[in-house]
Design a protein around this motif. Structure first.
Motif, PDB file in Angstrom:
ATOM      1  N   VAL A   1       0.832  -1.200   0.000  1.00 54.59           N
ATOM      2  CA  VAL A   1       0.000   0.000   0.000  1.00 54.59           C
ATOM      3  C   VAL A   1       0.866   1.249   0.000  1.00 54.59           C
ATOM      4  CG1 VAL A   1      -1.682   1.314   1.340  1.00 54.59           C
ATOM      5  CG2 VAL A   1      -1.948  -1.143   1.099  1.00 54.59           C
ATOM      6  N   CYS A   2       1.915   1.235   0.826  1.00 51.91           N
ATOM      7  CA  CYS A   2       2.811   2.398   0.889  1.00 51.91           C
ATOM      8  C   CYS A   2       3.489   2.637  -0.455  1.00 51.91           C
ATOM      9  CB  CYS A   2       3.857   2.214   1.974  1.00 51.91           C
ATOM     10  SG  CYS A   2       3.194   2.399   3.623  1.00 51.91           S
ATOM     11  N   ASN A   3       3.765   1.571  -1.175  1.00 48.14           N
ATOM     12  CA  ASN A   3       4.387   1.703  -2.488  1.00 48.14           C
ATOM     13  C   ASN A   3       3.461   2.426  -3.460  1.00 48.14           C
ATOM     14  OD1 ASN A   3       6.798   1.302  -3.676  1.00 48.14           O
ATOM     15  ND2 ASN A   3       6.441  -0.830  -4.236  1.00 48.14           N
ATOM     16  N   ALA A   4       2.194   2.084  -3.454  1.00 49.05           N
ATOM     17  CA  ALA A   4       1.232   2.750  -4.338  1.00 49.05           C
ATOM     18  C   ALA A   4       1.074   4.218  -3.961  1.00 49.05           C
ATOM     19  CB  ALA A   4      -0.111   2.033  -4.271  1.00 49.05           C
ATOM     20  N   LEU A   5       1.041   4.502  -2.669  1.00 50.21           N
ATOM     21  CA  LEU A   5       0.946   5.896  -2.224  1.00 50.21           C
ATOM     22  C   LEU A   5       2.202   6.677  -2.590  1.00 50.21           C
ATOM     23  CD1 LEU A   5      -0.588   5.330   1.329  1.00 50.21           C
ATOM     24  CD2 LEU A   5      -1.784   5.904  -0.769  1.00 50.21           C
ATOM     25  N   MET A   6       3.355   6.037  -2.457  1.00 47.09           N
ATOM     26  CA  MET A   6       4.620   6.678  -2.803  1.00 47.09           C
ATOM     27  C   MET A   6       4.683   7.004  -4.299  1.00 47.09           C
ATOM     28  SD  MET A   6       7.628   7.484  -1.363  1.00 47.09           S
ATOM     29  CE  MET A   6       7.952   6.334  -0.076  1.00 47.09           C
ATOM     30  N   ASN A   7       4.169   6.103  -5.129  1.00 47.52           N
ATOM     31  CA  ASN A   7       4.154   6.357  -6.570  1.00 47.52           C
ATOM     32  C   ASN A   7       3.314   7.582  -6.903  1.00 47.52           C
ATOM     33  OD1 ASN A   7       5.801   4.187  -7.097  1.00 47.52           O
ATOM     34  ND2 ASN A   7       4.114   2.797  -7.548  1.00 47.52           N
TER      35      ASN A   7
ATOM     36  N   ASN B   1      -4.834   8.149   9.512  1.00 44.33           N
ATOM     37  CA  ASN B   1      -4.485   8.250  10.931  1.00 44.33           C
ATOM     38  C   ASN B   1      -3.405   7.268  11.357  1.00 44.33           C
ATOM     39  OD1 ASN B   1      -6.429  10.221  11.334  1.00 44.33           O
ATOM     40  ND2 ASN B   1      -8.012   8.722  11.762  1.00 44.33           N
ATOM     41  N   ASP B   2      -3.021   6.360  10.496  1.00 46.03           N
ATOM     42  CA  ASP B   2      -2.094   5.299  10.865  1.00 46.03           C
ATOM     43  C   ASP B   2      -0.647   5.764  10.708  1.00 46.03           C
ATOM     44  OD1 ASP B   2      -1.026   2.916  11.598  1.00 46.03           O
ATOM     45  OD2 ASP B   2      -1.689   1.808   9.835  1.00 46.03           O
ATOM     46  N   GLU B   3       0.086   5.726  11.805  1.00 41.29           N
ATOM     47  CA  GLU B   3       1.480   6.184  11.799  1.00 41.29           C
ATOM     48  C   GLU B   3       2.373   5.255  10.978  1.00 41.29           C
ATOM     49  OE1 GLU B   3       4.877   7.436  15.063  1.00 41.29           O
ATOM     50  OE2 GLU B   3       2.817   7.099  15.703  1.00 41.29           O
ATOM     51  N   GLU B   4       2.026   3.970  10.923  1.00 41.44           N
ATOM     52  CA  GLU B   4       2.828   3.016  10.151  1.00 41.44           C
ATOM     53  C   GLU B   4       2.740   3.275   8.651  1.00 41.44           C
ATOM     54  OE1 GLU B   4       1.827  -0.961  11.177  1.00 41.44           O
ATOM     55  OE2 GLU B   4       2.247  -0.658  13.302  1.00 41.44           O
ATOM     56  N   ILE B   5       1.636   3.836   8.200  1.00 42.64           N
ATOM     57  CA  ILE B   5       1.501   4.167   6.778  1.00 42.64           C
ATOM     58  C   ILE B   5       2.178   5.496   6.485  1.00 42.64           C
ATOM     59  CG2 ILE B   5      -0.163   4.768   4.969  1.00 42.64           C
ATOM     60  CD1 ILE B   5      -2.039   2.702   6.155  1.00 42.64           C
ATOM     61  N   LEU B   6       2.003   6.463   7.359  1.00 41.12           N
ATOM     62  CA  LEU B   6       2.565   7.791   7.117  1.00 41.12           C
ATOM     63  C   LEU B   6       4.079   7.846   7.283  1.00 41.12           C
ATOM     64  CD1 LEU B   6      -0.024  10.133   8.858  1.00 41.12           C
ATOM     65  CD2 LEU B   6       0.381   9.856   6.421  1.00 41.12           C
ATOM     66  N   GLY B   7       4.629   7.027   8.159  1.00 42.75           N
ATOM     67  CA  GLY B   7       6.062   7.080   8.454  1.00 42.75           C
ATOM     68  C   GLY B   7       6.964   6.990   7.236  1.00 42.75           C
ATOM     69  N   PRO B   8       6.807   5.970   6.381  1.00 42.84           N
ATOM     70  CA  PRO B   8       7.681   5.874   5.209  1.00 42.84           C
ATOM     71  C   PRO B   8       7.437   6.961   4.152  1.00 42.84           C
ATOM     72  CG  PRO B   8       6.577   3.779   5.644  1.00 42.84           C
ATOM     73  CD  PRO B   8       5.995   4.789   6.570  1.00 42.84           C
ATOM     74  N   LEU B   9       6.301   7.656   4.251  1.00 42.36           N
ATOM     75  CA  LEU B   9       5.959   8.663   3.247  1.00 42.36           C
ATOM     76  C   LEU B   9       6.431  10.061   3.608  1.00 42.36           C
ATOM     77  CD1 LEU B   9       2.311   7.477   2.548  1.00 42.36           C
ATOM     78  CD2 LEU B   9       4.359   6.928   1.245  1.00 42.36           C
ATOM     79  N   VAL B  10       6.918  10.249   4.819  1.00 38.85           N
ATOM     80  CA  VAL B  10       7.307  11.592   5.278  1.00 38.85           C
ATOM     81  C   VAL B  10       8.376  12.237   4.388  1.00 38.85           C
ATOM     82  CG1 VAL B  10       8.398  12.851   7.183  1.00 38.85           C
ATOM     83  CG2 VAL B  10       6.543  11.261   7.644  1.00 38.85           C
ATOM     84  N   PRO B  11       9.432  11.523   3.961  1.00 39.93           N
ATOM     85  CA  PRO B  11      10.410  12.184   3.075  1.00 39.93           C
ATOM     86  C   PRO B  11       9.806  12.668   1.754  1.00 39.93           C
ATOM     87  CG  PRO B  11      11.342  10.184   3.989  1.00 39.93           C
ATOM     88  CD  PRO B  11       9.895  10.193   4.372  1.00 39.93           C
ATOM     89  N   SER B  12       8.872  11.915   1.201  1.00 39.16           N
ATOM     90  CA  SER B  12       8.225  12.344  -0.044  1.00 39.16           C
ATOM     91  C   SER B  12       7.306  13.533   0.190  1.00 39.16           C
ATOM     92  CB  SER B  12       7.425  11.196  -0.652  1.00 39.16           C
ATOM     93  OG  SER B  12       8.283  10.175  -1.062  1.00 39.16           O
ATOM     94  N   ILE B  13       6.642  13.558   1.342  1.00 45.41           N
ATOM     95  CA  ILE B  13       5.785  14.702   1.662  1.00 45.41           C
ATOM     96  C   ILE B  13       6.640  15.953   1.827  1.00 45.41           C
ATOM     97  CG2 ILE B  13       4.202  15.668   3.367  1.00 45.41           C
ATOM     98  CD1 ILE B  13       3.301  12.780   3.959  1.00 45.41           C
ATOM     99  N   LYS B  14       7.788  15.818   2.493  1.00 45.75           N
ATOM    100  CA  LYS B  14       8.690  16.965   2.667  1.00 45.75           C
ATOM    101  C   LYS B  14       9.228  17.441   1.319  1.00 45.75           C
ATOM    102  CE  LYS B  14      10.299  15.979   7.336  1.00 45.75           C
ATOM    103  NZ  LYS B  14      11.456  15.625   8.170  1.00 45.75           N
ATOM    104  N   ALA B  15       9.493  16.504   0.403  1.00 50.32           N
ATOM    105  CA  ALA B  15       9.987  16.891  -0.922  1.00 50.32           C
ATOM    106  C   ALA B  15       8.927  17.665  -1.695  1.00 50.32           C
ATOM    107  CB  ALA B  15      10.416  15.643  -1.696  1.00 50.32           C
ATOM    108  N   CYS B  16       7.663  17.360  -1.455  1.00 44.20           N
ATOM    109  CA  CYS B  16       6.583  18.072  -2.142  1.00 44.20           C
ATOM    110  C   CYS B  16       6.466  19.523  -1.675  1.00 44.20           C
ATOM    111  CB  CYS B  16       5.256  17.340  -1.946  1.00 44.20           C
ATOM    112  SG  CYS B  16       5.116  15.824  -2.906  1.00 44.20           S
ATOM    113  N   LEU B  17       7.036  19.842  -0.520  1.00 39.73           N
ATOM    114  CA  LEU B  17       7.010  21.233  -0.056  1.00 39.73           C
ATOM    115  C   LEU B  17       7.805  22.154  -0.965  1.00 39.73           C
ATOM    116  CD1 LEU B  17       7.444  20.838   3.792  1.00 39.73           C
ATOM    117  CD2 LEU B  17       5.453  21.735   2.614  1.00 39.73           C
ATOM    118  N   GLU B  18       8.722  21.607  -1.745  1.00 37.91           N
ATOM    119  CA  GLU B  18       9.558  22.421  -2.629  1.00 37.91           C
ATOM    120  C   GLU B  18       9.201  22.233  -4.092  1.00 37.91           C
ATOM    121  OE1 GLU B  18      13.560  21.495  -1.640  1.00 37.91           O
ATOM    122  OE2 GLU B  18      13.276  22.020   0.464  1.00 37.91           O
TER     123      GLU B  18
END
Length: 79
Positions: free
Chosen positions: A2-8, A29-46
């Motif tokens: 699931v995280c892979n699809a969200l990351m894509n 709301n799940d921290e286990e799903i959001l955790g691996p996505l945080v670097p991509s979310i931060k990259a979207c800030l720029e």
């Protein structure tokens, strides 16, 4: 898987796909799903498109509001 699809979708070249995924992540709301996505979310800030930057800021705000310092310790500084 699931995280892979969200990351894509977070790394998709279309800014509206990225923005809609970031809006969806505001509702997760799940921290286990959001955790691996945080670097991509931060990259979207720029990202060059303001729609993506706005939704990335909202996503970080909601994640920090739900999980506090455990998930995104530098959340307030990023926004």
């Amino acid at each position: 898987l699931v995280c892979n699809a969200l990351m894509n979708d977070l790394n998709h070249p279309n800014e509206y796909v990225r923005g809609s995924m970031l809006r969806f992540l505001c509702k997760v709301n799940d921290e286990e799903i959001l955790g691996p996505l945080v670097p991509s979310i931060k990259a979207c800030l720029e990202h060059r498109h303001p729609y993506v930057r706005k939704n990335a800021a909202l996503s970080i705000f909601h994640a920090h509001k739900l999980h506090g310092e455990t998930l995104i310790p530098d959340g307030p500084e990023l926004i």
